[in-house]
Design a protein around this motif. Sequence first.
Motif, PDB file in Angstrom:
ATOM      1  N   GLY A  77       0.792  -1.222   0.000  1.00  0.00           N
ATOM      2  CA  GLY A  77       0.000   0.000   0.000  1.00  0.00           C
ATOM      3  C   GLY A  77       0.828   1.278   0.000  1.00  0.00           C
ATOM      4  O   GLY A  77       0.260   2.365   0.036  1.00  0.00           O
ATOM      5  N   TRP A  78       2.144   1.136  -0.055  1.00  0.00           N
ATOM      6  CA  TRP A  78       3.037   2.302   0.033  1.00  0.00           C
ATOM      7  C   TRP A  78       3.740   2.504  -1.304  1.00  0.00           C
ATOM      8  O   TRP A  78       4.235   1.573  -1.909  1.00  0.00           O
ATOM      9  CB  TRP A  78       4.036   2.102   1.160  1.00  0.00           C
ATOM     10  CG  TRP A  78       3.331   1.983   2.482  1.00  0.00           C
ATOM     11  CD1 TRP A  78       2.716   0.868   2.988  1.00  0.00           C
ATOM     12  CD2 TRP A  78       3.112   3.019   3.437  1.00  0.00           C
ATOM     13  NE1 TRP A  78       2.150   1.155   4.204  1.00  0.00           N
ATOM     14  CE2 TRP A  78       2.366   2.462   4.503  1.00  0.00           C
ATOM     15  CE3 TRP A  78       3.486   4.365   3.503  1.00  0.00           C
ATOM     16  CZ2 TRP A  78       1.993   3.211   5.623  1.00  0.00           C
ATOM     17  CZ3 TRP A  78       3.113   5.105   4.617  1.00  0.00           C
ATOM     18  CH2 TRP A  78       2.380   4.527   5.660  1.00  0.00           C
ATOM     19  N   GLU A  79       3.799   3.754  -1.731  1.00  0.00           N
ATOM     20  CA  GLU A  79       4.297   4.061  -3.068  1.00  0.00           C
ATOM     21  C   GLU A  79       5.803   4.322  -3.111  1.00  0.00           C
ATOM     22  O   GLU A  79       6.441   4.046  -4.123  1.00  0.00           O
ATOM     23  CB  GLU A  79       3.567   5.301  -3.604  1.00  0.00           C
ATOM     24  CG  GLU A  79       2.068   5.104  -3.743  1.00  0.00           C
ATOM     25  CD  GLU A  79       1.325   6.425  -3.698  1.00  0.00           C
ATOM     26  OE1 GLU A  79       0.362   6.540  -2.924  1.00  0.00           O
ATOM     27  OE2 GLU A  79       1.720   7.351  -4.442  1.00  0.00           O
ATOM     28  N   TYR A  80       6.352   4.871  -2.064  1.00  0.00           N
ATOM     29  CA  TYR A  80       7.753   5.266  -2.085  1.00  0.00           C
ATOM     30  C   TYR A  80       8.475   4.706  -0.859  1.00  0.00           C
ATOM     31  O   TYR A  80       7.896   4.651   0.245  1.00  0.00           O
ATOM     32  CB  TYR A  80       7.886   6.801  -2.102  1.00  0.00           C
ATOM     33  CG  TYR A  80       7.175   7.452  -3.256  1.00  0.00           C
ATOM     34  CD1 TYR A  80       5.943   8.066  -3.066  1.00  0.00           C
ATOM     35  CD2 TYR A  80       7.714   7.423  -4.532  1.00  0.00           C
ATOM     36  CE1 TYR A  80       5.272   8.653  -4.121  1.00  0.00           C
ATOM     37  CE2 TYR A  80       7.046   8.006  -5.601  1.00  0.00           C
ATOM     38  CZ  TYR A  80       5.827   8.614  -5.391  1.00  0.00           C
ATOM     39  OH  TYR A  80       5.163   9.181  -6.446  1.00  0.00           O
ATOM     40  N   TRP A  81       9.730   4.342  -1.083  1.00  0.00           N
ATOM     41  CA  TRP A  81      10.541   3.737  -0.027  1.00  0.00           C
ATOM     42  C   TRP A  81      11.925   4.369   0.004  1.00  0.00           C
ATOM     43  O   TRP A  81      12.483   4.726  -1.039  1.00  0.00           O
ATOM     44  CB  TRP A  81      10.690   2.238  -0.274  1.00  0.00           C
ATOM     45  CG  TRP A  81       9.409   1.488  -0.137  1.00  0.00           C
ATOM     46  CD1 TRP A  81       8.471   1.274  -1.112  1.00  0.00           C
ATOM     47  CD2 TRP A  81       8.909   0.854   1.043  1.00  0.00           C
ATOM     48  NE1 TRP A  81       7.418   0.556  -0.601  1.00  0.00           N
ATOM     49  CE2 TRP A  81       7.664   0.275   0.704  1.00  0.00           C
ATOM     50  CE3 TRP A  81       9.383   0.716   2.344  1.00  0.00           C
ATOM     51  CZ2 TRP A  81       6.891  -0.421   1.640  1.00  0.00           C
ATOM     52  CZ3 TRP A  81       8.618   0.028   3.257  1.00  0.00           C
ATOM     53  CH2 TRP A  81       7.383  -0.534   2.908  1.00  0.00           C
TER      54      TRP A  81
END
Length: 124
Positions: A110-114
């Motif tokens: 569910g997370w777009e950027y890391w």
Amino acid sequence: QVQLVESGGELVQAGGSLRLSCTASGRTFSTYTMGWFRQAPGKEREFVAGINRSSGSTFYGDSVKGRFTISRDNAKNTVYLQMNSLKPEDTAVYYCAARSGIIVVRNTGGWEYWGQGTQVTVSS
């Protein structure tokens, strides 16, 4: 596009404290819900903490509740993870993550950027 850079990871003794930082560049930081995840060797990446973009409500994984605190400073484009009463089982690479959705989600998908991660090692 958002770039995330973590810092603050190091070797610490059990019972000690650390504060991790994650600084974002790119689009407006305040429009992103932010989170921290961690991954120990041989284990899946797990949710540690999250703070949503609007109300600033915070959420924690069961294993860190009461010991870790997430916070954000929108003026500095930075999210923090204060870690107290550290245990050897907290040893992992800690990752900062960002999503444009309004709520905190616990699954990694569910997370777009890391970020690239920062190593935390807790010695017994």
